[in-house]
Design an enzyme around this catalytic site. Structure first.
Site, PDB file in Angstrom:
ATOM      1  N   LYS A   1       8.529  35.559  39.237  1.00 19.31           N
ATOM      2  CA  LYS A   1       8.589  36.964  38.813  1.00 19.31           C
ATOM      3  C   LYS A   1       9.882  37.610  39.313  1.00 19.31           C
ATOM      4  CE  LYS A   1       3.611  37.183  38.463  1.00 19.31           C
ATOM      5  NZ  LYS A   1       2.331  37.403  39.126  1.00 19.31           N
TER       6      LYS A   1
ATOM      7  N   GLN B   1      -0.380  40.018  44.395  1.00 24.83           N
ATOM      8  CA  GLN B   1      -0.655  38.679  43.858  1.00 24.83           C
ATOM      9  C   GLN B   1      -2.078  38.249  44.231  1.00 24.83           C
ATOM     10  OE1 GLN B   1       1.501  36.816  41.822  1.00 24.83           O
ATOM     11  NE2 GLN B   1      -0.359  35.607  41.578  1.00 24.83           N
TER      12      GLN B   1
ATOM     13  N   ASP C   1      -0.008  45.519  36.687  1.00 24.23           N
ATOM     14  CA  ASP C   1      -0.962  44.501  36.241  1.00 24.23           C
ATOM     15  C   ASP C   1      -2.029  45.119  35.333  1.00 24.23           C
ATOM     16  OD1 ASP C   1      -0.242  41.960  37.060  1.00 24.23           O
ATOM     17  OD2 ASP C   1      -1.049  42.228  39.083  1.00 24.23           O
TER      18      ASP C   1
END
Ligand code: NDP
Length: 303
Positions: free
Chosen positions: A55, A99, A122
């Site tokens: 990322k 994460q 997200d």
């Protein structure tokens, strides 16, 4: 019979990344803004480390700023929440990504709920889930966005289409169902307790498979010319030795029936990170009251 067209996720993701880089360059020139993504990594799960690194690389390629914050596996909920609070207040940070999975003693819901919904790239915060289902603008989860972009790259007509989504996770199945509904599909969401998946799938004009079961969807589950988006990523051991990545759909057989199909790898996978960058850029604009960049609204995510 002609084989299904391959929906090339790599090429579509590359095009999206180019548009993101273009929009980022314009934001910098016109407003002096460099969108920033902060990744929070708790513990030392090797797969999570690889994801966070890729990322950061993708951010650099699109000339977005990225910040990495690592905590040890025993850091505890209070320390994670402190860090999230600090990132919520940091003006250089437009997107916060925690994460997953978190260590087993940490409730991920408590951490996600602490993220500022307008930085929740997200799209997992309950506020963004609510916005998605009520058709309000918000941040939409990345993989489901990618699924919609792949569908829109084909000539399938979404309005009125029978769409079957296999899998009801909060990360993939449910938001995909919400997006298909917003696109005027007639949506059926199936899961491990559903009966007669084959009969349900045979009705579908569009199938999105996200169950994590290698090659479970067989060719005789498919209506001729169906459009198939295979989200599954499964490692199987092959007789010749070694492992191979396969999706949730029996690709080789399905290709002889479907009208269009995504491969695994090279289908949905490449779209996910590209959509994360897209969300970071949208968050950077929206937080400052700027309109969504025109090159990105062309993606036509109508939520
Ligand atoms: P989850 O394990 O969270 O959810 C799986 C879903 O599939 C559940 O709703 C489950 O039903 C359902 N399911 C499982 N077995 C069956 C079955 N035999 N019949 C019908 N339904 C079944 O998985 P995710 O949603 O996180 O991921 C799904 C797949 O997508 C995985 O292969 C994952 O690796 C991949 N993935 C790919 C991404 C990408 O970027 N390409 C991103 C995220 C995921 P129930 O709810 O009843 O348990």
């Amino acid at each position: 019979m002609a084989e299904a067209a391959i929906i090339d996720g790599r090429a579509i993701a590359t095009g999206l990344r180019e548009r993101i880089a273009e929009a980022a360059a314009r934001l910098r020139e016109e407003h002096g803004i460099i969108p920033g993504l902060a990744a929070v990594l708790v513990g030392d799960d090797p797969a999570s480390q690889i994801y966070v690194r890729s990322k950061a690389r993708a951010c650099a390629a699109a000339r977005l700023a990225s910040f990495e914050h690592r905590l040890t596996a025993d850091a505890g909920l209070a320390a994670i929440l402190d860090l999230v609070t600090q990132l919520n207040g940091d003006d250089r940070v437009d997107g916060i990504l925690v994460q997953l999975p978190l260590p087993s003693d940490i409730d991920p819901r408590a951490v996600i709920a602490a993220i500022d919904p307008d930085k929740d790239v997200d799209g997992f915060h309950p506020v963004n889930v609510g916005r998605l289902w009520s058709g309000e603008p918000g941040l939409v989860p990345c993989t489901p966005q990618g699924v919609m972009m792949l569908l829109r790259s084909t000539d399938v007509r979404l309005q009125g289409a029978e769409a079957v989504v296999l899998g009801r996770s909060a990360v993939v199945g449910r938001p995909v169902a919400a997006l298909l509904l917003a696109a005027d599909c007639t949506v059926t969401l199936v899961h491990s307790k559903s009966r007669d998946l084959r009969a349900i799938c045979r009705r579908a004009d569009i199938i999105v498979a996200a169950i994590g079961r290698p090659q479970m969807v067989k060719a005789d589950w498919l209506k001729p010319e169906v459009t198939v988006i295979d989200v599954g990523i499964n490692r199987i051991v092959i007789p010749e030795g070694g492992v191979r990545l396969v999706g949730d759909v029996d690709f080789a057989a399905a290709r002889r029936v479907a009208g269009a199909i995504t491969p695994v790898p090279g289908g949905v996978g490449p779209m996910t990170i590209a959509c994360l960058l897209r969300n970071t850029l949208l968050a950077a604009c929206r937080r400052r009251g700027l309109p969504d960049p025109a090159v990105l609204s062309a993606d036509v995510i109508k939520v």
